[in-house]
Design a protein around this motif. Structure first.
Motif, PDB file in Angstrom:
ATOM      1  N   ALA A  39      40.550  33.064  53.784  1.00  0.00           N
ATOM      2  CA  ALA A  39      39.809  32.387  52.540  1.00  0.00           C
ATOM      3  C   ALA A  39      38.209  32.803  53.086  1.00  0.00           C
ATOM      4  CB  ALA A  39      39.962  30.487  52.028  1.00  0.00           C
ATOM      5  N   VAL A  40      37.451  32.501  54.435  1.00  0.00           N
ATOM      6  CA  VAL A  40      36.936  33.018  55.101  1.00  0.00           C
ATOM      7  C   VAL A  40      36.293  34.592  54.968  1.00  0.00           C
ATOM      8  CG1 VAL A  40      35.399  33.569  57.535  1.00  0.00           C
ATOM      9  CG2 VAL A  40      36.999  31.190  57.154  1.00  0.00           C
ATOM     10  N   ARG A  41      37.050  35.734  54.895  1.00  0.00           N
ATOM     11  CA  ARG A  41      36.906  37.095  54.690  1.00  0.00           C
ATOM     12  C   ARG A  41      36.443  36.778  53.221  1.00  0.00           C
ATOM     13  NH1 ARG A  41      41.897  38.665  56.909  1.00  0.00           N
ATOM     14  NH2 ARG A  41      42.554  38.371  55.401  1.00  0.00           N
ATOM     15  N   ARG A  42      36.616  35.963  51.974  1.00  0.00           N
ATOM     16  CA  ARG A  42      36.398  36.255  50.609  1.00  0.00           C
ATOM     17  C   ARG A  42      34.816  35.530  51.086  1.00  0.00           C
ATOM     18  NH1 ARG A  42      37.043  32.654  46.306  1.00  0.00           N
ATOM     19  NH2 ARG A  42      37.662  30.853  47.643  1.00  0.00           N
ATOM     20  N   ALA A  43      34.656  34.319  51.687  1.00  0.00           N
ATOM     21  CA  ALA A  43      34.032  33.742  51.433  1.00  0.00           C
ATOM     22  C   ALA A  43      32.276  34.565  52.271  1.00  0.00           C
ATOM     23  CB  ALA A  43      33.249  32.912  52.258  1.00  0.00           C
ATOM     24  N   ARG A  44      32.601  35.550  52.836  1.00  0.00           N
ATOM     25  CA  ARG A  44      31.734  35.994  53.406  1.00  0.00           C
ATOM     26  C   ARG A  44      31.649  37.485  52.308  1.00  0.00           C
ATOM     27  NH1 ARG A  44      32.334  35.433  58.715  1.00  0.00           N
ATOM     28  NH2 ARG A  44      32.657  33.422  59.106  1.00  0.00           N
ATOM     29  N   LYS A  45      32.156  37.858  51.834  1.00  0.00           N
ATOM     30  CA  LYS A  45      32.050  39.457  50.652  1.00  0.00           C
ATOM     31  C   LYS A  45      31.610  38.394  49.730  1.00  0.00           C
ATOM     32  CE  LYS A  45      34.841  42.034  47.084  1.00  0.00           C
ATOM     33  NZ  LYS A  45      36.273  41.850  46.516  1.00  0.00           N
ATOM     34  N   ILE A  46      31.916  36.714  49.418  1.00  0.00           N
ATOM     35  CA  ILE A  46      30.823  36.928  48.016  1.00  0.00           C
ATOM     36  C   ILE A  46      29.415  36.076  48.582  1.00  0.00           C
ATOM     37  CG2 ILE A  46      30.261  33.908  46.878  1.00  0.00           C
ATOM     38  CD1 ILE A  46      33.378  34.084  46.614  1.00  0.00           C
ATOM     39  N   LEU A  47      29.122  36.294  50.025  1.00  0.00           N
ATOM     40  CA  LEU A  47      27.984  36.587  50.679  1.00  0.00           C
ATOM     41  C   LEU A  47      27.647  37.731  49.918  1.00  0.00           C
ATOM     42  CD1 LEU A  47      25.494  34.746  51.701  1.00  0.00           C
ATOM     43  CD2 LEU A  47      26.383  35.188  53.912  1.00  0.00           C
ATOM     44  N   ARG A  48      28.122  38.807  51.006  1.00  0.00           N
ATOM     45  CA  ARG A  48      27.500  39.830  50.542  1.00  0.00           C
ATOM     46  C   ARG A  48      27.042  40.591  49.232  1.00  0.00           C
ATOM     47  NH1 ARG A  48      31.776  40.977  54.070  1.00  0.00           N
ATOM     48  NH2 ARG A  48      32.855  41.512  52.656  1.00  0.00           N
ATOM     49  N   LEU A  49      27.707  39.840  47.997  1.00  0.00           N
ATOM     50  CA  LEU A  49      27.736  40.267  46.340  1.00  0.00           C
ATOM     51  C   LEU A  49      26.721  39.767  46.816  1.00  0.00           C
ATOM     52  CD1 LEU A  49      31.185  39.850  45.726  1.00  0.00           C
ATOM     53  CD2 LEU A  49      30.280  42.144  45.503  1.00  0.00           C
ATOM     54  N   LEU A  50      26.593  38.269  46.722  1.00  0.00           N
ATOM     55  CA  LEU A  50      24.928  37.428  45.852  1.00  0.00           C
ATOM     56  C   LEU A  50      23.320  38.470  46.826  1.00  0.00           C
ATOM     57  CD1 LEU A  50      25.926  33.776  46.717  1.00  0.00           C
ATOM     58  CD2 LEU A  50      25.681  34.985  44.418  1.00  0.00           C
ATOM     59  N   ARG A  51      23.730  38.681  48.098  1.00  0.00           N
ATOM     60  CA  ARG A  51      22.986  39.574  48.515  1.00  0.00           C
ATOM     61  C   ARG A  51      22.289  40.012  47.453  1.00  0.00           C
ATOM     62  NH1 ARG A  51      25.487  39.451  54.961  1.00  0.00           N
ATOM     63  NH2 ARG A  51      24.450  37.385  55.834  1.00  0.00           N
ATOM     64  N   VAL A  52      23.268  40.740  47.388  1.00  0.00           N
ATOM     65  CA  VAL A  52      23.286  42.408  46.599  1.00  0.00           C
ATOM     66  C   VAL A  52      22.597  41.880  45.502  1.00  0.00           C
ATOM     67  CG1 VAL A  52      23.693  43.937  45.334  1.00  0.00           C
ATOM     68  CG2 VAL A  52      24.458  43.709  47.424  1.00  0.00           C
ATOM     69  N   ARG A  53      22.935  40.109  44.488  1.00  0.00           N
ATOM     70  CA  ARG A  53      22.513  39.885  43.292  1.00  0.00           C
ATOM     71  C   ARG A  53      21.438  39.109  43.299  1.00  0.00           C
ATOM     72  NH1 ARG A  53      25.373  39.379  39.192  1.00  0.00           N
ATOM     73  NH2 ARG A  53      24.181  37.598  37.065  1.00  0.00           N
ATOM     74  N   TYR A  54      21.125  38.969  44.524  1.00  0.00           N
ATOM     75  CA  TYR A  54      19.638  37.908  44.313  1.00  0.00           C
ATOM     76  C   TYR A  54      19.118  38.821  45.528  1.00  0.00           C
ATOM     77  CZ  TYR A  54      22.030  35.465  41.490  1.00  0.00           C
ATOM     78  OH  TYR A  54      22.880  34.688  40.189  1.00  0.00           O
ATOM     79  N   PRO A  55      18.371  39.638  46.044  1.00  0.00           N
ATOM     80  CA  PRO A  55      17.362  40.221  47.173  1.00  0.00           C
ATOM     81  C   PRO A  55      16.409  39.365  48.098  1.00  0.00           C
ATOM     82  CG  PRO A  55      17.385  41.772  45.547  1.00  0.00           C
ATOM     83  CD  PRO A  55      18.104  40.777  44.349  1.00  0.00           C
ATOM     84  N   ASP A  56      16.409  39.095  46.801  1.00  0.00           N
ATOM     85  CA  ASP A  56      14.768  38.880  46.902  1.00  0.00           C
ATOM     86  C   ASP A  56      14.766  36.979  47.438  1.00  0.00           C
ATOM     87  OD1 ASP A  56      13.513  40.953  47.282  1.00  0.00           O
ATOM     88  OD2 ASP A  56      12.638  41.222  45.088  1.00  0.00           O
ATOM     89  N   ALA A  57      16.071  36.414  47.713  1.00  0.00           N
ATOM     90  CA  ALA A  57      16.227  35.067  47.535  1.00  0.00           C
ATOM     91  C   ALA A  57      15.058  34.658  48.960  1.00  0.00           C
ATOM     92  CB  ALA A  57      17.856  34.894  47.797  1.00  0.00           C
ATOM     93  N   ARG A  58      14.630  33.280  47.863  1.00  0.00           N
ATOM     94  CA  ARG A  58      13.767  32.200  48.745  1.00  0.00           C
ATOM     95  C   ARG A  58      13.319  30.656  47.909  1.00  0.00           C
ATOM     96  NH1 ARG A  58       8.667  30.882  46.440  1.00  0.00           N
ATOM     97  NH2 ARG A  58       7.762  31.826  44.567  1.00  0.00           N
ATOM     98  N   LEU A  59      13.096  30.055  48.109  1.00  0.00           N
ATOM     99  CA  LEU A  59      12.811  28.323  47.867  1.00  0.00           C
ATOM    100  C   LEU A  59      11.937  28.838  46.931  1.00  0.00           C
ATOM    101  CD1 LEU A  59      14.417  25.806  48.983  1.00  0.00           C
ATOM    102  CD2 LEU A  59      12.172  25.550  50.052  1.00  0.00           C
ATOM    103  N   GLU A  60      12.122  27.965  45.728  1.00  0.00           N
ATOM    104  CA  GLU A  60      11.508  28.045  44.560  1.00  0.00           C
ATOM    105  C   GLU A  60      10.733  27.342  44.541  1.00  0.00           C
ATOM    106  OE1 GLU A  60      13.795  28.464  41.107  1.00  0.00           O
ATOM    107  OE2 GLU A  60      14.360  31.138  41.468  1.00  0.00           O
ATOM    108  N   LEU A  61      10.642  25.939  45.671  1.00  0.00           N
ATOM    109  CA  LEU A  61       8.816  25.125  45.615  1.00  0.00           C
ATOM    110  C   LEU A  61       8.089  26.171  46.449  1.00  0.00           C
ATOM    111  CD1 LEU A  61      11.113  21.621  46.521  1.00  0.00           C
ATOM    112  CD2 LEU A  61       9.492  22.221  44.442  1.00  0.00           C
ATOM    113  N   ASP A  62       6.879  26.614  46.563  1.00  0.00           N
ATOM    114  CA  ASP A  62       5.699  27.089  47.024  1.00  0.00           C
ATOM    115  C   ASP A  62       5.260  25.778  47.955  1.00  0.00           C
ATOM    116  OD1 ASP A  62       6.046  29.003  44.998  1.00  0.00           O
ATOM    117  OD2 ASP A  62       4.495  28.411  43.977  1.00  0.00           O
ATOM    118  N   PHE A  63       5.327  26.392  49.179  1.00  0.00           N
ATOM    119  CA  PHE A  63       4.536  25.567  50.228  1.00  0.00           C
ATOM    120  C   PHE A  63       3.974  26.369  51.323  1.00  0.00           C
ATOM    121  CE2 PHE A  63       8.807  26.711  51.844  1.00  0.00           C
ATOM    122  CZ  PHE A  63       8.147  26.905  52.824  1.00  0.00           C
TER     123      PHE A  63
END
Length: 231
Positions: free
Chosen positions: A6-30
């Motif tokens: 389960a941990v390995r699958r979660a780490r894989k999911i994180l890698r996939l999400l990094r590719v999908r959203y390469p510029d991830a940031r909080l959407e509230l400006d501050f």
């Protein structure tokens, strides 16, 4: 709580999400912890875009906690009209700022306990501020995070506490804030509450809820049309 697979699958999911959203940031400006804390209070039942539209004028007029605490309510209300519930939110911002001035010298504290002791600040907001304004390892579970965590099999439905523990368990501390942001974006843009875009989801092969018992859109073309970020 979770086995090695389960941990390995979660780490894989994180890698996939990094590719999908390469510029991830909080959407509230501050631009400061104070600005994020106030923006988070304003964001209750309001789109982040609406909050971002009013905060530049708000913080130009009231740049410090002391300025916010001393604000004339009617004047602040005029700035906050676009965010909805503006009278109540004006009261909330002034009360929050007054507490910061009285108990913390106008500065935003750096612990969960101190933050949640402030008016209108819950654990979700406290962790958001710690993680994004202070770069302190923290997990802020909103409706998007709890929904995605449930669908991935990490926690029961709408169980905020279990979702927070799951993310803390599955990922190393250095990844908590990033994983949190990625799950928020995925919930907003792909894994929608009513009709998730499963056929256009990078997690399709690893998600135990793929298709969501007929509620998710598995057809790739139709799913792509559901994406909030169709690129």
């Amino acid at each position: 709580m979770f086995d090695t697979a389960a941990v390995r699958r979660a780490r894989k999911i994180l890698r996939l999400l990094r590719v999908r959203y390469p510029d991830a940031r909080l959407e509230l400006d501050f631009a400061s912890p104070l600005q994020l804390l106030v923006a988070a209070v304003l964001a209750a039942q309001t789109l982040d875009e609406r909050v971002n539209a009013v905060t530049p004028a708000l913080f130009a007029r009231y740049p410090t906690a002391a300025d916010l605490a001393a604000a004339e309510p009617a004047e602040m209300e005029q700035i906050l009209v676009p965010v909805g519930y503006y009278r109540k939110k004006t009261q909330s911002v002034i009360a929050l700022a007054a507490a910061l001035v009285e108990h913390h010298g106008g500065e935003v504290p750096r612990t969960v306990d101190e933050l949640v002791a402030l008016p209108w600040v819950g654990r979700k907001t406290a962790n958001m501020v710690l993680g994004n304004a202070f770069s302190i390892a923290a997990v802020s579970v909103d409706t998007h995070v709890s929904r995605v965590a449930e669908r991935l099999g990490w926690s029961p439905a709408r169980d905020v506490d279990t979702a927070e523990v799951a993310i803390r368990t599955l990922f190393p501390r250095k990844d908590w804030v990033e994983a949190n942001l990625l799950l928020i974006l995925h919930g907003r843009r792909t894994c929608h509450s009513q009709k998730p875009a499963c056929g256009a989801c990078p997690l399709l092969a690893d998600c135990p809820s793929a298709g969501l018992a007929g509620k998710g859109e598995l057809d790739p073309d139709k799913a792509r049309a559901l994406l909030k970020d169709p690129a």
